[in-house]
Design an enzyme around this catalytic site. Structure first.
Site, short mmCIF file in Angstrom:
data_model
loop_
_atom_site.label_atom_id
_atom_site.label_comp_id
_atom_site.label_asym_id
_atom_site.label_seq_id
_atom_site.Cartn_x
_atom_site.Cartn_y
_atom_site.Cartn_z
CB ALA A 28 -1.37 -0.14 0.91
N PRO A 29 0.85 2.25 -1.12
CG PRO A 29 -0.02 3.37 -2.34
CD PRO A 29 -0.34 2.03 -2.04
CG HIS A 30 3.12 5.77 4.02
ND1 HIS A 30 2.07 5.21 4.84
CD2 HIS A 30 3.48 6.50 4.89
CE1 HIS A 30 2.10 7.25 6.39
NE2 HIS A 30 3.47 7.38 5.69
N PRO A 31 2.16 8.25 2.12
CG PRO A 31 1.69 10.56 2.66
CD PRO A 31 2.85 9.55 1.86
CD GLU A 49 -0.70 4.03 4.47
OE1 GLU A 49 0.73 3.69 5.45
OE2 GLU A 49 -0.47 5.82 4.30
#
Length: 88
Positions: A55-58, A62
């Protein structure tokens, strides 16, 4: 508005094998995250598969991964719940 700070995601799963049964998402922009939940459900994913996914952050999406991590007691961004003592 992207600066919203309210909302949550809850993972619903079968406790014996961990099969993902559904997601409950409440808050602004949750309609942008529905596709990720549908793909996981269509693939018959387990809660562990979702938790271990990327999951990409931010990002808002996510929260889906984080809800699976919470279910497994491995949360990153929120405190983990203490497990109740085993009943004998």
């Amino acid at each position: 508005m992207q600066n919203e700070t309210t909302g949550w995601v809850k993972t619903i799963y079968e406790s014996r094998y961990g099969e993902l049964l559904g997601l409950v998402m409440v808050g602004p922009h949750v309609t942008d995250m529905i596709e990720a939940g549908v793909v996981a459900l269509d693939a018959e994913s387990t809660v562990e598969t979702v938790a271990d996914g990327m999951a990409p952050h931010p990002t808002l999406s996510e929260a889906i991964k984080e809800s699976a991590l919470v279910a497994l007691g491995r949360a990153i961004h929120v405190p983990n719940r203490k497990k109740a003592p085993a009943r004998t």
